[in-house]
Design an enzyme around this catalytic site. Sequence first.
Site, PDB file in Angstrom:
ATOM      1  N   ASP A   8       8.022  -0.654  -6.858  1.00  0.00           N
ATOM      2  CA  ASP A   8       6.649  -0.442  -6.392  1.00  0.00           C
ATOM      3  C   ASP A   8       6.540  -0.909  -4.951  1.00  0.00           C
ATOM      4  O   ASP A   8       7.268  -1.813  -4.519  1.00  0.00           O
ATOM      5  CB  ASP A   8       5.643  -1.204  -7.260  1.00  0.00           C
ATOM      6  CG  ASP A   8       4.210  -0.698  -7.066  1.00  0.00           C
ATOM      7  OD1 ASP A   8       4.033   0.438  -6.560  1.00  0.00           O
ATOM      8  OD2 ASP A   8       3.276  -1.427  -7.414  1.00  0.00           O
ATOM      9  N   GLY A   9       5.644  -0.291  -4.230  1.00  0.00           N
ATOM     10  CA  GLY A   9       5.339  -0.681  -2.865  1.00  0.00           C
ATOM     11  C   GLY A   9       3.848  -0.907  -2.734  1.00  0.00           C
ATOM     12  O   GLY A   9       3.047  -0.362  -3.503  1.00  0.00           O
ATOM     13  N   GLU A  52       7.201   1.973  -0.724  1.00  0.00           N
ATOM     14  CA  GLU A  52       7.712   2.617  -1.939  1.00  0.00           C
ATOM     15  C   GLU A  52       9.189   2.978  -1.754  1.00  0.00           C
ATOM     16  O   GLU A  52      10.005   2.752  -2.640  1.00  0.00           O
ATOM     17  CB  GLU A  52       6.902   3.879  -2.269  1.00  0.00           C
ATOM     18  CG  GLU A  52       5.453   3.637  -2.623  1.00  0.00           C
ATOM     19  CD  GLU A  52       5.208   3.058  -3.999  1.00  0.00           C
ATOM     20  OE1 GLU A  52       6.173   2.830  -4.764  1.00  0.00           O
ATOM     21  OE2 GLU A  52       4.025   2.828  -4.327  1.00  0.00           O
ATOM     22  N   ASP A  74       5.841   4.458  -9.604  1.00  0.00           N
ATOM     23  CA  ASP A  74       4.503   5.047  -9.707  1.00  0.00           C
ATOM     24  C   ASP A  74       4.192   5.884  -8.465  1.00  0.00           C
ATOM     25  O   ASP A  74       3.071   6.328  -8.274  1.00  0.00           O
ATOM     26  CB  ASP A  74       3.434   3.988  -9.948  1.00  0.00           C
ATOM     27  CG  ASP A  74       3.282   2.992  -8.814  1.00  0.00           C
ATOM     28  OD1 ASP A  74       3.925   3.153  -7.761  1.00  0.00           O
ATOM     29  OD2 ASP A  74       2.496   2.035  -8.982  1.00  0.00           O
ATOM     30  N   HIS A 129      -0.724   0.811 -12.568  1.00  0.00           N
ATOM     31  CA  HIS A 129      -1.865   0.019 -13.046  1.00  0.00           C
ATOM     32  C   HIS A 129      -2.342   0.490 -14.421  1.00  0.00           C
ATOM     33  O   HIS A 129      -3.532   0.570 -14.685  1.00  0.00           O
ATOM     34  CB  HIS A 129      -3.011   0.056 -12.033  1.00  0.00           C
ATOM     35  CG  HIS A 129      -2.551  -0.238 -10.640  1.00  0.00           C
ATOM     36  ND1 HIS A 129      -2.202  -1.508 -10.228  1.00  0.00           N
ATOM     37  CD2 HIS A 129      -2.336   0.570  -9.581  1.00  0.00           C
ATOM     38  CE1 HIS A 129      -1.810  -1.456  -8.963  1.00  0.00           C
ATOM     39  NE2 HIS A 129      -1.880  -0.215  -8.557  1.00  0.00           N
ATOM     40  N   ASP A 139       4.414  -4.446  -9.122  1.00  0.00           N
ATOM     41  CA  ASP A 139       3.176  -4.480  -8.326  1.00  0.00           C
ATOM     42  C   ASP A 139       2.869  -5.909  -7.904  1.00  0.00           C
ATOM     43  O   ASP A 139       2.515  -6.161  -6.747  1.00  0.00           O
ATOM     44  CB  ASP A 139       2.017  -3.880  -9.127  1.00  0.00           C
ATOM     45  CG  ASP A 139       0.719  -3.908  -8.351  1.00  0.00           C
ATOM     46  OD1 ASP A 139       0.627  -3.212  -7.316  1.00  0.00           O
ATOM     47  OD2 ASP A 139      -0.205  -4.644  -8.755  1.00  0.00           O
TER      48      ASP A 139
END
Length: 158
Positions: A8-9, A52, A74, A129, A139
């Site tokens: 994740d970024g 990302e 994501d 999320h 995250d």
Amino acid sequence: MKVTIYTDGAARGNPNGPGGYGAVLEYVDSGGNLHTKEISAGYKKTTNNRMELMAVIRALECLNRSCEITLYSDSKYVVDAFNQKWIESWQRKGWKKSDNKPVKNIDLWKKLLLLKQPHTIQFRWVKGHDGHTQNERCDLLATAAADGENLLEDEELM
């Protein structure tokens, strides 16, 4: 070796605010033991898409042999670039998109392509999320890195 990677970024004030990436790598050894490695870093000025990509790049840099990888992100930007074969089209067109505008983050895409070469990677999209344990962990790692101290310079955006 089979490896599962979650990435994740995050970026605050996207674009060009502080940002970070997080990644979790998992593999099961021959004895059936699960091994987990978490990585993250924060940057002074960057974008969400760059983070990302950095998450994937840094995770692949952790591997010291050819692996079968299932990579969860994501980021449609990352996943669709491979699954929808955008990256092949960009390369054929000299790193131009379908609208003939230059592809952003070429430096990171090229680095990712080099790191990807010795591996077999399945890119899988996971809704962000949404309670996915490892995605939520990534995250948390990414946002904590973005909010942290000793932030790095994103060389391309300096």
